[in-house]
Motif scaffolding. Structure first.
Motif, PDB file in Angstrom:
ATOM      1  N   ARG A 167       0.841  -1.191   0.000  1.00  0.00           N
ATOM      2  CA  ARG A 167       0.000   0.000   0.000  1.00  0.00           C
ATOM      3  C   ARG A 167       0.881   1.247   0.000  1.00  0.00           C
ATOM      4  O   ARG A 167       0.612   2.225  -0.701  1.00  0.00           O
ATOM      5  CB  ARG A 167      -0.870  -0.056   1.255  1.00  0.00           C
ATOM      6  CG  ARG A 167      -1.865   1.055   1.397  1.00  0.00           C
ATOM      7  CD  ARG A 167      -2.887   0.676   2.472  1.00  0.00           C
ATOM      8  NE  ARG A 167      -3.812   1.749   2.740  1.00  0.00           N
ATOM      9  CZ  ARG A 167      -3.614   2.683   3.663  1.00  0.00           C
ATOM     10  NH1 ARG A 167      -2.518   2.662   4.390  1.00  0.00           N
ATOM     11  NH2 ARG A 167      -4.500   3.634   3.855  1.00  0.00           N
ATOM     12  N   ARG A 170       2.287   1.696  -3.473  1.00  0.00           N
ATOM     13  CA  ARG A 170       1.276   2.259  -4.379  1.00  0.00           C
ATOM     14  C   ARG A 170       1.120   3.748  -4.124  1.00  0.00           C
ATOM     15  O   ARG A 170       0.998   4.540  -5.062  1.00  0.00           O
ATOM     16  CB  ARG A 170      -0.063   1.550  -4.183  1.00  0.00           C
ATOM     17  CG  ARG A 170      -0.370   0.533  -5.265  1.00  0.00           C
ATOM     18  CD  ARG A 170      -1.849   0.214  -5.365  1.00  0.00           C
ATOM     19  NE  ARG A 170      -2.437  -0.150  -4.087  1.00  0.00           N
ATOM     20  CZ  ARG A 170      -2.342  -1.355  -3.540  1.00  0.00           C
ATOM     21  NH1 ARG A 170      -1.702  -2.310  -4.168  1.00  0.00           N
ATOM     22  NH2 ARG A 170      -2.898  -1.611  -2.376  1.00  0.00           N
ATOM     23  N   ALA A 171       1.138   4.132  -2.856  1.00  0.00           N
ATOM     24  CA  ALA A 171       1.001   5.559  -2.527  1.00  0.00           C
ATOM     25  C   ALA A 171       2.190   6.341  -3.077  1.00  0.00           C
ATOM     26  O   ALA A 171       2.032   7.455  -3.581  1.00  0.00           O
ATOM     27  CB  ALA A 171       0.882   5.748  -1.021  1.00  0.00           C
ATOM     28  N   ARG A 173       4.011   5.538  -5.730  1.00  0.00           N
ATOM     29  CA  ARG A 173       3.871   5.658  -7.181  1.00  0.00           C
ATOM     30  C   ARG A 173       2.764   6.637  -7.548  1.00  0.00           C
ATOM     31  O   ARG A 173       2.892   7.425  -8.485  1.00  0.00           O
ATOM     32  CB  ARG A 173       3.584   4.283  -7.793  1.00  0.00           C
ATOM     33  CG  ARG A 173       4.837   3.421  -7.890  1.00  0.00           C
ATOM     34  CD  ARG A 173       4.528   2.112  -8.584  1.00  0.00           C
ATOM     35  NE  ARG A 173       3.635   1.292  -7.776  1.00  0.00           N
ATOM     36  CZ  ARG A 173       2.665   0.534  -8.271  1.00  0.00           C
ATOM     37  NH1 ARG A 173       2.452   0.485  -9.568  1.00  0.00           N
ATOM     38  NH2 ARG A 173       1.908  -0.180  -7.474  1.00  0.00           N
ATOM     39  N   ALA A 174       1.675   6.579  -6.791  1.00  0.00           N
ATOM     40  CA  ALA A 174       0.551   7.481  -7.079  1.00  0.00           C
ATOM     41  C   ALA A 174       0.994   8.937  -6.925  1.00  0.00           C
ATOM     42  O   ALA A 174       0.709   9.780  -7.777  1.00  0.00           O
ATOM     43  CB  ALA A 174      -0.622   7.186  -6.143  1.00  0.00           C
ATOM     44  N   ALA A 182      -3.340  11.984  -5.890  1.00  0.00           N
ATOM     45  CA  ALA A 182      -2.992  11.210  -4.693  1.00  0.00           C
ATOM     46  C   ALA A 182      -3.593  11.845  -3.449  1.00  0.00           C
ATOM     47  O   ALA A 182      -4.165  11.160  -2.589  1.00  0.00           O
ATOM     48  CB  ALA A 182      -1.476  11.097  -4.561  1.00  0.00           C
ATOM     49  N   LEU A 183      -3.512  13.174  -3.369  1.00  0.00           N
ATOM     50  CA  LEU A 183      -4.123  13.878  -2.240  1.00  0.00           C
ATOM     51  C   LEU A 183      -5.621  13.607  -2.180  1.00  0.00           C
ATOM     52  O   LEU A 183      -6.179  13.364  -1.112  1.00  0.00           O
ATOM     53  CB  LEU A 183      -3.888  15.391  -2.374  1.00  0.00           C
ATOM     54  CG  LEU A 183      -2.542  15.921  -1.915  1.00  0.00           C
ATOM     55  CD1 LEU A 183      -2.380  17.375  -2.347  1.00  0.00           C
ATOM     56  CD2 LEU A 183      -2.408  15.812  -0.401  1.00  0.00           C
ATOM     57  N   MET A 185      -7.150  11.062  -3.101  1.00  0.00           N
ATOM     58  CA  MET A 185      -7.402   9.685  -2.654  1.00  0.00           C
ATOM     59  C   MET A 185      -7.158   9.545  -1.148  1.00  0.00           C
ATOM     60  O   MET A 185      -7.353   8.484  -0.587  1.00  0.00           O
ATOM     61  CB  MET A 185      -6.490   8.687  -3.382  1.00  0.00           C
ATOM     62  CG  MET A 185      -6.582   8.697  -4.890  1.00  0.00           C
ATOM     63  SD  MET A 185      -8.220   8.325  -5.474  1.00  0.00           S
ATOM     64  CE  MET A 185      -8.635   9.870  -6.273  1.00  0.00           C
ATOM     65  N   GLY A 186      -6.664  10.608  -0.536  1.00  0.00           N
ATOM     66  CA  GLY A 186      -6.397  10.556   0.898  1.00  0.00           C
ATOM     67  C   GLY A 186      -4.969  10.183   1.237  1.00  0.00           C
ATOM     68  O   GLY A 186      -4.670   9.864   2.383  1.00  0.00           O
ATOM     69  N   VAL A 187      -4.065  10.225   0.243  1.00  0.00           N
ATOM     70  CA  VAL A 187      -2.659   9.922   0.520  1.00  0.00           C
ATOM     71  C   VAL A 187      -2.006  11.130   1.191  1.00  0.00           C
ATOM     72  O   VAL A 187      -2.033  12.225   0.640  1.00  0.00           O
ATOM     73  CB  VAL A 187      -1.890   9.597  -0.785  1.00  0.00           C
ATOM     74  CG1 VAL A 187      -0.410   9.394  -0.504  1.00  0.00           C
ATOM     75  CG2 VAL A 187      -2.481   8.378  -1.462  1.00  0.00           C
ATOM     76  N   PRO A 188      -1.450  10.960   2.398  1.00  0.00           N
ATOM     77  CA  PRO A 188      -0.724  12.064   3.011  1.00  0.00           C
ATOM     78  C   PRO A 188       0.609  12.236   2.300  1.00  0.00           C
ATOM     79  O   PRO A 188       1.588  11.553   2.595  1.00  0.00           O
ATOM     80  CB  PRO A 188      -0.526  11.619   4.458  1.00  0.00           C
ATOM     81  CG  PRO A 188      -0.822  10.175   4.493  1.00  0.00           C
ATOM     82  CD  PRO A 188      -1.413   9.738   3.202  1.00  0.00           C
ATOM     83  N   GLU A 190       2.968  14.419   2.157  1.00  0.00           N
ATOM     84  CA  GLU A 190       4.198  14.780   2.876  1.00  0.00           C
ATOM     85  C   GLU A 190       4.818  13.564   3.551  1.00  0.00           C
ATOM     86  O   GLU A 190       6.033  13.401   3.574  1.00  0.00           O
ATOM     87  CB  GLU A 190       3.894  15.867   3.910  1.00  0.00           C
ATOM     88  CG  GLU A 190       3.448  17.169   3.259  1.00  0.00           C
ATOM     89  CD  GLU A 190       3.487  18.330   4.228  1.00  0.00           C
ATOM     90  OE1 GLU A 190       3.634  18.095   5.440  1.00  0.00           O
ATOM     91  OE2 GLU A 190       3.375  19.475   3.760  1.00  0.00           O
ATOM     92  N   ARG A 191       3.967  12.706   4.102  1.00  0.00           N
ATOM     93  CA  ARG A 191       4.486  11.496   4.734  1.00  0.00           C
ATOM     94  C   ARG A 191       5.107  10.567   3.686  1.00  0.00           C
ATOM     95  O   ARG A 191       6.118   9.912   3.923  1.00  0.00           O
ATOM     96  CB  ARG A 191       3.362  10.771   5.491  1.00  0.00           C
ATOM     97  CG  ARG A 191       3.879   9.799   6.519  1.00  0.00           C
ATOM     98  CD  ARG A 191       2.753   9.027   7.161  1.00  0.00           C
ATOM     99  NE  ARG A 191       2.163   8.083   6.242  1.00  0.00           N
ATOM    100  CZ  ARG A 191       0.961   7.520   6.434  1.00  0.00           C
ATOM    101  NH1 ARG A 191       0.236   7.832   7.477  1.00  0.00           N
ATOM    102  NH2 ARG A 191       0.489   6.659   5.552  1.00  0.00           N
TER     103      ARG A 191
END
Lengths: 295, 242
Positions: A167, A170-171, A173-174, A182-183, A185-188, A190-191
């Protein structure tokens, strides 16, 4: 026949080291558009950490490799939190330039810190692996080289699995392919950047230990491999990890062949000419698809 | 089924937002009740996309409030807003080009920790959009425009969001494909989903919408039932030149 084996052993060993250095660079470049000029100094850092653990403290070398990876990851994370994050916020389109200049400075500072602590005289990495493997046709591949190639491949396989299956991967690559999406989709994001730089730092640490076991420890030991890793990044195509590995092995074998055939001083010039030819032929790199804007 | 939360799914009050320069949105107020399709129509370049981007946190809210089911979300970051159940299907799809259709859909469910829920949603998306199942191993960059739009909508559905915001689903598509896309949105309406839809052409969405708002120059200049809007020809000719 002896020459053939010498080329093979040198090419494979250098290929493994270049590949490890290249994917560390390529990962960061591909996902954040950041050319990490401090990557070479981070290789040296890894080498010296392992030296301290293994030679000074007398602990086993595998613990030294582990410590190098850990310190590398921490250094990458600190690099993100203290410098890259701020440049990303203020930089906008100028980020790619500003981060390059900033990491040049960090590289110089890190190399000089190492120089202050350990001194300038070359040190020997206590990475003792005896024996060798007999190859068909009478050649021998020293065990040290076998270990380097195997460790590199295992490390790269693990990284490849993380990037392609997990996961987190994938984040990563996204985020590389479309930050805004990506944002959404809820991907943080900065992290994710923090994870990428930590992962790259860990790779640099491991690579530094392996590298210093065939050369010697010096504060500038990462400079030459980093230069070649940059070249391989470009030849492979922006941020393409499998392509970077294939390119690294291919170019290292060619370089070794030229060095044995024409003499050591011809290795790098021929490499560069080859790279220029490849980039004229395929401007996006050997494995590069259409270029994606990262930022 | 009685809903314990009496607040509308999405409530926007006096919203001001913009990019680097002056405000693009000048005090937008609208609400999206649960189970309804609320549509914002208006000419291009007058802030429709900015409105959705401000709600989802890609553009900073300078003034005003955005409430999701009664809770203020306008101070949150974009990824936190997504995690609160606001799915945004952006204009121009913004897919992950070097990921397969399957991976793009999985990314939609990034905030969903439960594997089984993700699998169930994936099956529901494949049932609604069978074309995506056929194409699931293909890279998003190799798809046609209509297929890409479907991946965008499918990815939005994968979030299992309480509100879905869809930005100009017809943009750049052939008439026949536009029909297919709106058929899908019609099915979403039949499922009782809550949607905030942005579209340039009011006639195309009148049948689908419960309420329509006309956005012009960053302000809502008219709101009402879809039939009313179409009846008032002068409104359309003034603002949309139709």
């Amino acid at each position: 026949m002896d020459v053939f084996f010498a080329i093979l052993v040198t090419g494979l060993t250098n290929g493994a080291l270049y590949a490890l250095a290249t994917i560390g660079l390529s990962l960061v470049w591909g996902s954040m558009g950041m050319l990490n000029m401090a990557h070479g100094a981070m290789l040296a850092l890894g080498g010296y950490v392992a030296f301290t653990v293994a030679a000074t403290l007398g602990l086993p070398i595998w613990l030294g490799i582990l410590s190098a990876a850990l310190v590398g990851a921490v250094f990458g994370a600190v690099l993100y939190l203290s410098v890259v994050r701020i440049l990303l916020k203020s930089g906008g389109p100028g980020f790619e330039t500003s981060v390059m200049i900033a990491t040049v400075g960090i590289s110089i500072a890190l190399q000089n810190t190492i120089l202050l602590v350990y001194g300038g005289q070359p040190l020997r990495q206590p990475f003792n692996v005896q024996g060798g493997i007999a190859l068909a046709g009478g050649g021998v591949m020293p065990m040290l080289n076998v270990v380097i190639v195997v460790v590199s491949i295992v490390v790269m396989a693990v990284v490849g699995l993380v990037i392609s299956r997990s996961r987190m991967g994938r984040a990563i690559r996204a985020t590389a392919q479309n930050r805004d999406a990506a944002l959404l989709m809820g991907v943080p994001v900065e992290r994710t950047y923090l994870q990428v730089l930590a992962l790259s730092g860990a790779l640099a640490g491991v690579c530094g230990v392996l590298l210093s076991s065939v050369t010697q420890l010096s504060p500038t030991l990462g400079a030459d491999p980093m230069l070649k890793a940059f070249i391989m990044c470009v030849v492979a195509g922006l941020g393409n990890l499998p392509g970077a590995v294939i390119t690294a092995f291919g170019l290292a074998l060619i370089e070794a062949g030229v060095q044995f055939g024409l003499g050591a001083r011809w290795g790098f010039p021929v490499l560069l000419m080859l790279v220029i030819a490849i980039l004229i032929w395929r401007p996006n790199g050997l494995f590069g698809r259409a270029q994606i804007r990262r930022m | 089924m009685s809903d314990p939360n009496p607040h509308p799914a999405l409530m926007i009050e006096g919203l001001h937002a913009g990019y680097n320069g002056p405000d693009v949105l000048h005090g937008i107020t609208l609400s999206v009740p649960k189970g309804q399709i609320v549509t914002v129509v208006g000419p291009n370049g007058h802030g429709k996309s900015t409105l959705l981007r401000a709600i989802s946190g890609l553009v900073r809210v300078r003034q005003g409030r955005v409430m999701a089911a009664g809770e203020a979300i306008h101070d949150l970051k974009a990824h936190q807003i997504a995690a609160r159940g606001i799915a945004h299907v952006p204009q121009g799809d913004l897919l992950f080009p070097e990921m397969t259709v399957y991976e793009n859909l999985l990314m939609g469910a990034y905030c969903e920790a439960d594997r089984e829920t993700t699998v169930r949603r994936l099956e529901a998306v494949y049932a609604l959009l069978p074309r995506l199942k056929q194409r699931h191993v293909q890279y998003a960059s190799s798809l046609s425009g209509g297929e890409r739009r479907m991946v965008g909508i499918g990815r939005g559905l994968m979030a299992g969001a309480s509100v879905m915001m869809i930005d100009e689903p017809s943009l750049g598509l052939a008439p026949l494909v536009i029909e297919q896309i709106y058929e899908v949105i019609g099915q979403l309406r039949a499922e009782g989903r809550t949607i905030l839809l942005v579209e340039e052409n009011p006639a195309r969405v009148a049948d689908l919408s419960d309420v329509m708002h006309l956005l012009d120059d960053g302000r809502i200049v008219w709101s009402g039932a879809p039939a009313e809007m179409l009846d008032r020809g002068e409104l359309l000719s003034t603002y949309l030149g139709g």
